[in-house]
Motif scaffolding. Sequence first.
Motif, PDB file in Angstrom:
ATOM      1  N   ARG B 120       0.837  -1.200   0.000  1.00 18.65           N
ATOM      2  CA  ARG B 120       0.000   0.000   0.000  1.00 18.65           C
ATOM      3  C   ARG B 120       0.878   1.258   0.000  1.00 18.65           C
ATOM      4  N   LEU B 121       1.930   1.232   0.820  1.00 18.59           N
ATOM      5  CA  LEU B 121       2.843   2.371   0.897  1.00 18.59           C
ATOM      6  C   LEU B 121       3.524   2.604  -0.458  1.00 18.59           C
ATOM      7  N   GLY B 122       3.960   1.534  -1.094  1.00 14.82           N
ATOM      8  CA  GLY B 122       4.606   1.641  -2.406  1.00 14.82           C
ATOM      9  C   GLY B 122       3.663   2.287  -3.416  1.00 14.82           C
ATOM     10  N   SER B 126       4.096   6.208  -4.940  1.00 12.39           N
ATOM     11  CA  SER B 126       4.287   6.426  -6.353  1.00 12.39           C
ATOM     12  C   SER B 126       3.176   7.322  -6.927  1.00 12.39           C
ATOM     13  N   ALA B 127       1.961   7.190  -6.414  1.00  6.22           N
ATOM     14  CA  ALA B 127       0.882   8.098  -6.825  1.00  6.22           C
ATOM     15  C   ALA B 127       1.211   9.539  -6.407  1.00  6.22           C
ATOM     16  N   TYR B 128       1.777   9.667  -5.214  1.00  3.18           N
ATOM     17  CA  TYR B 128       2.140  10.992  -4.688  1.00  3.18           C
ATOM     18  C   TYR B 128       3.208  11.648  -5.573  1.00  3.18           C
ATOM     19  N   LYS B 129       4.239  10.892  -5.927  1.00  3.09           N
ATOM     20  CA  LYS B 129       5.313  11.462  -6.759  1.00  3.09           C
ATOM     21  C   LYS B 129       4.799  11.855  -8.137  1.00  3.09           C
ATOM     22  N   THR B 130       3.894  11.051  -8.671  1.00  3.55           N
ATOM     23  CA  THR B 130       3.328  11.388  -9.973  1.00  3.55           C
ATOM     24  C   THR B 130       2.508  12.673  -9.881  1.00  3.55           C
ATOM     25  N   GLU B 153      -2.150   9.225   2.572  1.00  8.48           N
ATOM     26  CA  GLU B 153      -3.435   9.123   1.877  1.00  8.48           C
ATOM     27  C   GLU B 153      -4.162  10.476   1.879  1.00  8.48           C
ATOM     28  N   ARG B 154      -4.133  11.143   3.032  1.00  9.58           N
ATOM     29  CA  ARG B 154      -4.827  12.428   3.162  1.00  9.58           C
ATOM     30  C   ARG B 154      -4.144  13.513   2.319  1.00  9.58           C
TER      31      ARG B 154
END
Lengths: 192, 192
Positions: B120-122, B126-130, B153-154
């Motif tokens: 989940r962290l991975g 990766s969504a955050y960096k994108t 997540e928040r």
Amino acid sequence: MSIQMINSMDFEEFIDILGNIIENCPLIAATIWSQRPFKDLTDLKKHVFDFIEALPQSDEETESQSSWHRNNPNKGKEGILRCHPDIAGREFEQGTLTPQSQREQREAGLSDLSLEERRRLGHLNSAYKTRFGFPFVIAARLSDKATILKELERRLKNQPAQELSTALEEVLKICHLRLEDIRQSLEDPAKL
Amino acid sequence: MSIQMINSMDFEEFIDILGNIIENCPLIAATIWSQRPFKDLTDLKKHVFDFIEALPQSDEETESQSSWHRNNPNKGKEGILRCHPDIAGREFEQGTLTPQSQREQREAGLSDLSLEERRRLGHLNSAYKTRFGFPFVIAARLSDKATILKELERRLKNQPAQELSTALEEVLKICHLRLEDIRQSLEDPAKL
């Protein structure tokens, strides 16, 4: 060709590959990544130079310490020089420099100093740091040990403002050479 | 007491000891060394914050790419974030982070993730960096793995400008904690 590969890198790859084009200052590559796409390596270099140029520099000779302290929150150009290692210093001898610096100093013949040369270099390095507040930086790959010693002796006599600008020119030469290596390794991966 | 020790350091000692108060940005310590003497650690921190504040930041939402490109030669604040490692990323698992980051992530319980938490962290990292173009930064020592996952997540839902400022606040919290460690180790060397 290599510029397209560079432009298509995510920030992690970009920092992995270009993070040390200015010694120990990955912040610079990490910052200019936002300015992609670069037209070519000259354009990329221009962004590096602009970043360095945008770092404030104090002028202690004309301002009092207190007004300088208020008006110039940082002296980033000297900071960049301070991120560079000594020429033929302990880290070089221990092999703990960045791979690029280790190679550059080795190729300038600095692993091959006589006891007398080592002693003289140590003495001059330390006089230089005391005088200017940053280490002696030179594009070692464009030089050899005899020239490095002569240059260190000559530059030690420079005025501080003149020496700051000479030293920064060397930083930019090193950056240029490191970018050339990256270009070659991207175009012919077998070379690295 | 420790501020006098810090003020008396030459630039090499200063960078050795304070070089990583902002992760992977020794340029900052190397720069603020020129501003000694510091009144106290709060004053020293103010110079760090001023340096970061002086780094230009573009505002892509209101300016066109080309005018931004001309007017904002660098985006240093995002650059600082990009010098930070992933939370519980490959480098942490391999133990190749800076000693400070390695310890901070370990103390937040991140070496103790279940397969599902790791996955989940991975995915979130990766969504955050994108989305933001820099990695998720959090003062891990003030947190634990459950909170870190919740926060990631928040914050992933934040607007980019808001998230940039939240992430920089975390950088400053990390800096504060690292300076506290340095203070303690200078006052009681047995502790380090």
